[in-house]
Design a protein around this motif. Sequence first.
Motif, short mmCIF file in Angstrom:
data_model
loop_
_atom_site.label_atom_id
_atom_site.label_comp_id
_atom_site.label_asym_id
_atom_site.label_seq_id
_atom_site.Cartn_x
_atom_site.Cartn_y
_atom_site.Cartn_z
N ARG A 10 0.83 -1.21 0.00
CA ARG A 10 0.00 0.00 0.00
C ARG A 10 0.86 1.25 0.00
NH1 ARG A 10 -5.65 1.62 -0.13
NH2 ARG A 10 -5.28 3.83 -0.40
N ARG A 11 1.98 1.21 0.73
CA ARG A 11 2.86 2.38 0.75
C ARG A 11 3.46 2.62 -0.63
NH1 ARG A 11 4.25 0.36 5.94
NH2 ARG A 11 6.00 -0.81 5.07
N VAL A 12 3.82 1.55 -1.32
CA VAL A 12 4.36 1.69 -2.68
C VAL A 12 3.30 2.29 -3.60
CG1 VAL A 12 5.26 0.44 -4.68
CG2 VAL A 12 6.01 -0.20 -2.39
N ILE A 13 2.07 1.82 -3.48
CA ILE A 13 0.98 2.34 -4.30
C ILE A 13 0.73 3.81 -4.00
CG2 ILE A 13 -1.51 2.18 -4.72
CD1 ILE A 13 -1.25 -0.85 -4.31
N ASP A 14 0.68 4.15 -2.71
CA ASP A 14 0.40 5.54 -2.31
C ASP A 14 1.51 6.50 -2.75
OD1 ASP A 14 -1.97 4.78 -1.18
OD2 ASP A 14 -1.19 4.67 0.86
N ASP A 15 2.74 6.00 -2.87
CA ASP A 15 3.88 6.85 -3.24
C ASP A 15 4.08 6.94 -4.75
OD1 ASP A 15 4.41 7.37 -0.60
OD2 ASP A 15 5.95 5.83 -0.40
N ALA A 16 3.17 6.34 -5.55
CA ALA A 16 3.31 6.38 -7.00
C ALA A 16 3.20 7.82 -7.50
CB ALA A 16 2.24 5.51 -7.66
N ASP A 17 3.85 8.09 -8.64
CA ASP A 17 3.76 9.42 -9.24
C ASP A 17 2.29 9.76 -9.47
OD1 ASP A 17 3.54 11.18 -11.85
OD2 ASP A 17 5.54 11.54 -11.01
N PRO A 18 1.83 10.95 -9.04
CA PRO A 18 0.41 11.27 -9.12
C PRO A 18 -0.13 11.38 -10.53
CG PRO A 18 1.69 13.19 -8.44
CD PRO A 18 2.61 12.02 -8.39
N VAL A 19 0.72 11.62 -11.53
CA VAL A 19 0.25 11.75 -12.91
C VAL A 19 0.47 10.47 -13.70
CG1 VAL A 19 0.57 12.97 -15.08
CG2 VAL A 19 0.58 14.24 -12.93
N THR A 20 1.69 9.98 -13.73
CA THR A 20 2.01 8.82 -14.57
C THR A 20 1.75 7.49 -13.88
OG1 THR A 20 4.32 8.70 -13.83
CG2 THR A 20 3.81 10.16 -15.69
N GLY A 21 1.69 7.47 -12.54
CA GLY A 21 1.53 6.21 -11.83
C GLY A 21 2.81 5.40 -11.74
N ARG A 22 3.96 6.03 -12.01
CA ARG A 22 5.25 5.32 -11.94
C ARG A 22 5.54 4.93 -10.50
NH1 ARG A 22 10.68 6.92 -11.24
NH2 ARG A 22 12.17 5.57 -12.31
N LEU A 23 6.01 3.70 -10.32
CA LEU A 23 6.22 3.13 -9.00
C LEU A 23 7.70 3.04 -8.64
CD1 LEU A 23 3.67 0.22 -9.34
CD2 LEU A 23 3.42 2.13 -7.77
N ARG A 24 7.95 3.12 -7.35
CA ARG A 24 9.29 2.87 -6.81
C ARG A 24 9.16 1.89 -5.67
NH1 ARG A 24 9.05 8.29 -7.92
NH2 ARG A 24 10.66 9.17 -9.27
N GLY A 25 9.98 0.86 -5.68
CA GLY A 25 9.93 -0.15 -4.62
C GLY A 25 10.95 -1.22 -4.89
N THR A 26 11.00 -2.21 -4.02
CA THR A 26 11.94 -3.32 -4.22
C THR A 26 11.43 -4.21 -5.35
OG1 THR A 26 10.82 -4.80 -2.67
CG2 THR A 26 12.45 -3.26 -1.75
N ASP A 27 12.33 -5.00 -5.90
CA ASP A 27 11.92 -5.93 -6.97
C ASP A 27 10.82 -6.86 -6.49
OD1 ASP A 27 13.80 -4.78 -8.60
OD2 ASP A 27 15.32 -6.35 -8.31
N THR A 28 10.90 -7.29 -5.24
CA THR A 28 9.89 -8.20 -4.70
C THR A 28 8.54 -7.52 -4.60
OG1 THR A 28 11.58 -9.39 -3.43
CG2 THR A 28 9.28 -9.65 -2.73
N GLN A 29 8.53 -6.29 -4.11
CA GLN A 29 7.26 -5.54 -3.99
C GLN A 29 6.63 -5.31 -5.35
OE1 GLN A 29 8.83 -2.15 -1.92
NE2 GLN A 29 8.06 -2.82 0.08
N LEU A 30 7.45 -4.88 -6.33
CA LEU A 30 6.92 -4.58 -7.66
C LEU A 30 6.41 -5.84 -8.34
CD1 LEU A 30 9.65 -2.04 -8.82
CD2 LEU A 30 7.34 -1.52 -7.99
N ALA A 31 7.14 -6.94 -8.19
CA ALA A 31 6.71 -8.20 -8.79
C ALA A 31 5.38 -8.67 -8.20
CB ALA A 31 7.79 -9.27 -8.60
N ALA A 32 5.22 -8.46 -6.88
CA ALA A 32 3.97 -8.86 -6.23
C ALA A 32 2.80 -8.04 -6.74
CB ALA A 32 4.11 -8.71 -4.71
#
Length: 212
Positions: A10-32
């Motif tokens: 949820r923290r990764v989702i909430d921290d996504a870029d507000p316009v593009t939706g680009r995500l930042r997180g660990t490989d494990t989080q993004l893969a999940a």
Amino acid sequence: MTRPPTAAQRRVIDDADPVTGRLRGTDTQLAALVKRGLAFRHPRPPHDHFLTPAGHRIREAVEPEPGTPPEPERPAAGGVFTARVGGEEEAAGDGPARTREVHSAWQGLLELRRMTNPDGATDRPCGWERTHLVQAAALALEAAGHRPAGPDPSDGYRVRATPQPEAVAVHEPTAEGRRACSLTLERAGWQVGEYAEPRTGTRYLLASPRRT
């Protein structure tokens, strides 16, 4: 019922870029998130991850109070982005969510131009646009901030198909509005001329995708 994302997800989702939706997180989080359909991995380098429409809905949802049962998720209408051509009875909602969708759709179209035009040009329409003329012209106008007409055509643009090959008609009630729409379409790689309907004298724009 779909299991809600973990606190870390949820923290990764909430921290996504507000316009593009680009995500930042660990490989494990993004893969999940990808596995759960909340994110996708862009196929081209640097292979960034972005929220899917389902991921955007989770980020925009208001967190329920503790002990409150969650409401069932409502599917997006149609599930596919549609540009406003003007004259819709029930137009898509305004606000940040719509702004983000339009921005993402326009950026995706520019990327499609880069990938499919033989010389990689992004300043002129691609093959997809030539087979979806009304949607392509409407997206260019909406992405530039023009207002589509509602059921009453007296305020805003309307994009309509014409009998002519590779040409759409853009109706705008004011001369100033037609000039603004013409400039936007020309900047987006369209050839534009202004004409008058023979019977009524109503002015409109005729726009075609530029080839060179």
